[in-house]
Design an enzyme around this catalytic site. Structure first.
Site, PDB file in Angstrom:
ATOM      1  N   GLU A  47       6.104 -46.634  -1.659  1.00 20.25           N
ATOM      2  CA  GLU A  47       7.196 -47.562  -2.004  1.00 20.25           C
ATOM      3  C   GLU A  47       8.516 -46.918  -1.602  1.00 20.25           C
ATOM      4  O   GLU A  47       8.932 -45.914  -2.192  1.00 20.25           O
ATOM      5  CB  GLU A  47       7.202 -47.858  -3.510  1.00 20.25           C
ATOM      6  CG  GLU A  47       8.395 -48.733  -3.902  1.00 20.25           C
ATOM      7  CD  GLU A  47       8.549 -48.963  -5.399  1.00 20.25           C
ATOM      8  OE1 GLU A  47       7.606 -48.708  -6.169  1.00 20.25           O
ATOM      9  OE2 GLU A  47       9.642 -49.415  -5.811  1.00 20.25           O
ATOM     10  N   ARG A  51      17.519 -48.330  -1.851  1.00 21.09           N
ATOM     11  CA  ARG A  51      18.656 -47.796  -2.605  1.00 21.09           C
ATOM     12  C   ARG A  51      19.514 -46.883  -1.755  1.00 21.09           C
ATOM     13  O   ARG A  51      20.455 -46.289  -2.258  1.00 21.09           O
ATOM     14  CB  ARG A  51      18.157 -46.967  -3.785  1.00 21.09           C
ATOM     15  CG  ARG A  51      17.526 -47.799  -4.852  1.00 21.09           C
ATOM     16  CD  ARG A  51      17.152 -46.900  -6.010  1.00 21.09           C
ATOM     17  NE  ARG A  51      15.987 -47.441  -6.647  1.00 21.09           N
ATOM     18  CZ  ARG A  51      15.278 -46.826  -7.558  1.00 21.09           C
ATOM     19  NH1 ARG A  51      15.612 -45.614  -7.941  1.00 21.09           N
ATOM     20  NH2 ARG A  51      14.232 -47.394  -8.087  1.00 21.09           N
ATOM     21  N   THR A  74      12.631 -51.807  -5.085  1.00 21.02           N
ATOM     22  CA  THR A  74      13.989 -52.145  -5.543  1.00 21.02           C
ATOM     23  C   THR A  74      14.513 -53.413  -4.859  1.00 21.02           C
ATOM     24  O   THR A  74      15.673 -53.483  -4.434  1.00 21.02           O
ATOM     25  CB  THR A  74      14.980 -50.962  -5.346  1.00 21.02           C
ATOM     26  OG1 THR A  74      14.330 -49.729  -5.666  1.00 21.02           O
ATOM     27  CG2 THR A  74      16.174 -51.099  -6.279  1.00 21.02           C
ATOM     28  N   LYS A 134       4.531 -55.435 -11.797  1.00 21.51           N
ATOM     29  CA  LYS A 134       5.035 -54.099 -12.077  1.00 21.51           C
ATOM     30  C   LYS A 134       5.538 -54.111 -13.527  1.00 21.51           C
ATOM     31  O   LYS A 134       6.330 -54.988 -13.891  1.00 21.51           O
ATOM     32  CB  LYS A 134       6.189 -53.783 -11.120  1.00 21.51           C
ATOM     33  CG  LYS A 134       7.015 -52.564 -11.491  1.00 21.51           C
ATOM     34  CD  LYS A 134       8.006 -52.207 -10.400  1.00 21.51           C
ATOM     35  CE  LYS A 134       8.986 -51.146 -10.864  1.00 21.51           C
ATOM     36  NZ  LYS A 134       9.661 -50.459  -9.763  1.00 21.51           N
TER      37      LYS A 134
HETATM   38  C1  3PG Z   1      12.117 -46.398 -10.010  1.00 24.72           C
HETATM   39  O1  3PG Z   1      12.194 -47.520  -9.549  1.00 24.72           O
HETATM   40  O2  3PG Z   1      13.022 -45.570 -10.027  1.00 24.72           O
HETATM   41  C2  3PG Z   1      10.805 -46.043 -10.552  1.00 24.72           C
HETATM   42  O3  3PG Z   1      10.645 -46.634 -11.761  1.00 24.72           O
HETATM   43  C3  3PG Z   1      10.537 -44.577 -10.576  1.00 24.72           C
HETATM   44  O4  3PG Z   1      10.737 -44.071 -11.812  1.00 24.72           O
HETATM   45  P1  3PG Z   1      10.519 -42.537 -12.072  1.00 24.72           P
HETATM   46  O5  3PG Z   1      11.552 -41.795 -11.254  1.00 24.72           O
HETATM   47  O6  3PG Z   1      10.720 -42.380 -13.542  1.00 24.72           O
HETATM   48  O7  3PG Z   1       9.115 -42.194 -11.627  1.00 24.72           O
END
Ligand code: 3PG
Length: 215
Positions: A47, A51, A74, A134
């Site tokens: 994924e 960002r 995201t 999710k």
């Molecule tokens: C995110 O979108 O940042 C995810 O939820 C990842 O979360 P984490 O950094 O706590 O694994």
């Protein structure tokens, strides 16, 4: 692609590996070695979060790596869907949904795993046909205990919990009937990426790939 077909595709992707690395990558030059370290460690589903400025370029580079199944994460606005497809993403993940994000993903035939946090959000998505969601933010939202409780009244919804999951608590989620896989950044943290420590990323991926899965 309707929501039922999208969910079927997402379920297949979730069953490829117990952990989906959540990646925040600034520099497209490291996309290839990072993807290779994760894939050879046993985690082919990646994924790439939208960002960073170069996220779309990172998706393009990673999608060329043999064995990679690259998704855009995201997704927060409807335009992201088209951008993700053009970059070569084969699926999308969103922290929550809007009607237009769902419409665009259906229109452009990009399988989406929509995010939900409460029973009402989960029920609404399920009613639309999205049976794989999710669960976000997992730990802050009650974690494993919440997902276990949700399975009682909503046994037909499957999840990829994400947010606050790490090597220590992942197994507890993966034991649950309604958890197909988990997402997390612990296998490729910002620090490891900055230091280009592919050896450690590969080692963490290898350990993550052996966590209890339902493959
Ligand atoms: C995110 O979108 O940042 C995810 O939820 C990842 O979360 P984490 O950094 O706590 O694994």
């Amino acid at each position: 692609m309707n929501p039922y077909q999208a969910s079927e595709r997402i379920e297949k992707i979730c069953r490829l590996a117990p952990v989906v690395p959540v990646l925040v990558v600034q520099n497209p030059d490291i996309a290839k070695p990072l993807a290779e370290a994760l894939i050879s460690g046993g985690l082919p589903v990646l994924e790439v979060t939208l960002r960073t400025k170069s996220a779309l370029q990172v998706i393009s580079e990673m999608a060329k790596v043999p064995g990679a199944v690259v998704g855009a994460g995201t997704i927060t606005k409807s335009n992201d869907i088209k951008d993700a497809i053009n970059a070569g993403a084969s699926f999308a993940i969103s922290p929550g949904v809007t009607d237009t994000i769902l419409e665009e993903s259906e229109r452009h035939k990009l399988a989406i795993m929509p995010g939900a946090a409460t029973p009402s959000e989960i029920m609404r998505l399920f009613q639309l046909g999205y049976s794989v969601q999710k669960f976000f933010p997992a730990e802050a939202n009650g974690g494993r205990a919440a997902l276990k409780a949700i399975a009682g009244p909503l046994p037909n919804v499957k999840f990829c919990p994400t947010g606050g999951i790490n090597r220590g608590n992942a197994e507890g989620y993966l034991e649950l009937e309604n958890t197909l896989c988990v997402g997390g950044s612990w296998v490729a943290t910002q620090k490891l990426i900055e230091h280009r420590d592919w050896h450690t990323v590969n080692d963490l991926a290898n350990k993550a790939s052996k966590l209890g899965s339902k493959i």
